[in-house]
Structures are given as structure tokens and as C-alpha cells.
Design an enzyme around this catalytic site. Structure first.
Site, PDB file in Angstrom:
ATOM      1  CB  SER A 265      -1.218  -0.116   1.450  1.00 33.69           C
ATOM      2  OG  SER A 265      -1.404   0.990   1.176  1.00 33.69           O
TER       3      SER A 265
ATOM      4  N   GLY B  28      -0.957   4.451  -4.761  1.00 34.03           N
ATOM      5  CA  GLY B  28      -1.753   3.633  -4.746  1.00 34.03           C
ATOM      6  C   GLY B  28      -1.340   2.555  -4.085  1.00 34.03           C
TER       7      GLY B  28
ATOM      8  N   GLY C 202      -0.586   4.928  -0.150  1.00 38.67           N
ATOM      9  CA  GLY C 202      -1.443   5.745   0.646  1.00 38.67           C
ATOM     10  C   GLY C 202      -2.282   6.200  -1.302  1.00 38.67           C
TER      11      GLY C 202
ATOM     12  N   GLY D 161      -6.002   1.857   5.317  1.00 37.90           N
ATOM     13  CA  GLY D 161      -5.246  -0.113   5.043  1.00 37.90           C
ATOM     14  C   GLY D 161      -6.208  -0.686   5.333  1.00 37.90           C
ATOM     15  CG  ASP D 162      -7.637  -1.023   9.221  1.00 36.89           C
ATOM     16  OD1 ASP D 162      -6.535  -1.579   8.902  1.00 36.89           O
ATOM     17  OD2 ASP D 162      -7.836  -0.394  10.443  1.00 36.89           O
TER      18      ASP D 162
END
Length: 310
Positions: free
Chosen positions: A221, A226, A223, A252-253
Site C-alpha cells: 500500500s 496507489g 497511500g 489500509g483496513d
């Protein structure tokens, strides 16, 4: 059904202030309290996206009751193991003036061997009913890395894909059990590989190395920049549209929730990546942590750009 594990659930409190000062009296403009912990966020977002979700893990005390009731309000089945002690509270302070956030994360209570055995027994029963498992966040004191490893092994024995989202030595130890998928961010992939990666190319190589070592899906990830995904179907460079981010906590979750939903529905990998990316971006558009509005997700879906590199 998606089965989520939150071993260290929390009440998440978000304070909005104007000019946060250390050592000062800070007056709060607004405060929102929600059930939290990474796996709870996954549960909520997956449920909003339209999937049936069962949440398990450890809870305790009045805070635990608040978390369980909140989860059920979203149509999520609550199947937690109750322990002695009080579930933790985590505080996020958003400074409107400086556009900065400060977090205070409580460690949570300790669990016993009896608690761990009770959760493993419950987990084994719930496994039979689910299509996908997610294990998210830190493990409370008393578990070590053994609890997560045993869960991953049980899921593999049942032929159920398991997504692991944790960090540090816990992540390193659990890789030996070969979870189906991991989703490290930039800092986590650097810590995991012990390499100072500063380019998309170097991070792609790291994702490919982890995939070659036996992790079926590695999604790094990035942020607002992308993500990078290495899996059996290929290597993908994913770009997301520019948005006015309001709260990036929980993105992220939400990405984990998107991957779990895609797997549960049997979508192709590219469709799953697109869904996960849109869900993550939709999270950033809302003040609430680990929360999306379906219309935001649906509007963002066609704007996700996926380039297959290999």
C-alpha cells in the site's frame, strides 16, 4: 461469509481541535467514538459493501460491550471471547489548524492460555462457515505470535484463504505459516525486507520476492500513490485518483475489506484490486475511521488505473 479476527479491539475516539498544544489545555470541538481495531474496521467496511461478516477476537469490560453492540448495529455477527480486563481505547487527535493528526494507542489487556484456547476453538468452528478469513492488527500480551500462526495453519487446513495485516516481528514470524495475502505499507515493507526502498521498482521487486517465497498475494500500500501487487496472475502497478482526503486512518483496513469482499465473491484479481483500491480511497473521503459510503466506492471504481507489468 467473511470471518474477521480482531485480537486487540478498541474504542476509537477521534477528537477535532484547532491548534493542538503539548502541555496546554486543548478544547475539543467535536468527538466521535466508534468500535475500532483494524479487524473491526475491516468488518464494518465489508458489511457496508454488502457482505455477510462474522467478527471474532477478544473483548472485555464495559468498553467491550460497547464494541460488541456497535458491531451488531452494522449487521455484523459478534462472536467474541470475553476476558477479564477492559478493552482498550485509542485516541486520534485531528488538528484543523495544522492539518496534522496525533494518535494515542493503549496496549490493551493481557490474555491467558485459557482465553487463547477458547478463541482457537471458536475460530475452528467459524472457519467451516466462511469463505475468507482476515486477521488484523496487534496481538494482546499473552499470545506471542503463536495464536496467529495457529489460525493461519487452521485456515489453510480448511482450504480457506487468509489475509494477514500486521507488522513487525509478529508479521515476520507469521510469514512462516504462509498466509494467502499480506498488505504491508511502505514502512512495513522496508522493515520486513531490511532494505531502504525508495522507488516503485525496488518495492515491486520486494513484492515479487515475497510472492516467490510462498505468499500468494503481496499488496504494498502506497497511500495516495496507489499500490503494487504481486500475485499468481501477474504484477500490477495501481494508481488511484486524486481526492480531497478528510481522514486517512483506516484506509489500509478498508483495502483489506475490499480484497476480502472480492475473494468472497470470486472476482478476478484485477476486479478485486480495483474494488480494494476504490474502497480504500472512499474511506479517505469520510471523517469516520474505517467507514465508507457505497456511492463513493462505486463512483471511484472506474477511475482506478491498473497496469499489468508482468
Amino acid at each position: 461469509m467473511i470471518l474477521t479476527v480482531t485480537a486487540n479491539a478498541a474504542i476509537d475516539k477521534r477528537y477535532v481541535v484547532e491548534g493542538f498544544g503539548v502541555g496546554n489545555v486543548n478544547r475539543v470541538k467535536s468527538c466521535v467514538a466508534n468500535a475500532g481495531g483494524k479487524g473491526i474496521n475491516v468488518s464494518r467496511v465489508a458489511s457496508i459493501a454488502g457482505e455477510k461478516v462474522t467478527a471474532t477476537g477478544f473483548l472485555g469490560g464495559h468498553a467491550g460491550k460497547f464494541i460488541s453492540e456497535h458491531v451488531q448495529e452494522y449487521g455484523i455477527k459478534s462472536e467474541f471471547v470475553w476476558c477479564n480486563g477492559e478493552s482498550r481505547t485509542c485516541i486520534n487527535i485531528w488538528d484543523e489548524k495544522e492539518k496534522k493528526q496525533t494518535e494515542f494507542l493503549e496496549p490493551g489487556f493481557s490474555v491467558t492460555e485459557e482465553d487463547c484456547n477458547a478463541l482457537l476453538e471458536k475460530f475452528s468452528l467459524l472457519l467451516k462457515e466462511c469463505r475468507v478469513v482476515t486477521i488484523s492488527g496487534s496481538a494482546p500480551k499473552g499470545t506471542g505470535s503463536g495464536l496467529y500462526r495457529k489460525m493461519i495453519e487452521k485456515a489453510r487446513e480448511e482450504g480457506k484463504p487468509v489475509i494477514l495485516d500486521t507488522s513487525g516481528t509478529l508479521l515476520e514470524d507469521c510469514l512462516l505459516a504462509r498466509p494467502t495475502m499480506i498488505k504491508p505499507n511502505i514502512d512495513e515493507i522496508r522493515a520486513l525486507t531490511k532494505r531502504p526502498m525508495n522507488t516503485r521498482e525496488s518495492m515491486l521487486r520486494a513484492a515479487q520476492d515475497l510472492h516467490d517465497d510462498g505468499i500468494e498475494i503481496v499488496a504494498i500500500s502506497l497511500g495516495g500513490d496507489g499500490s503494487l501487487v504481486s500475485c499468481q496472475e501477474g504484477v500490477f502497478d495501481v494508481k488511484v485518483p486524486k481526492i480531497d482526503a478528510v481522514n486517512t486512518v483506516g484506509c489500509g483496513d478498508s483495502m483489506i475489506a475490499g480484497f476480502a469482499v472480492g475473494m468472497s465473491r470470486g472476482l478476478s484479481m484485477e476486479e478485486t484490486i480495483r474494488l480494494a483500491s476504490a474502497v480504500s480511497a472512499a474511506n479517505a473521503m469520510r471523517l469516520e475511521t474505517g467507514f465508507i459510503v457505497k456511492e463513493d466506492m462505486e463512483r471511484l471504481l472506474p477511475q482506478i488505473r491498473i497496469k499489468k507489468i508482468k
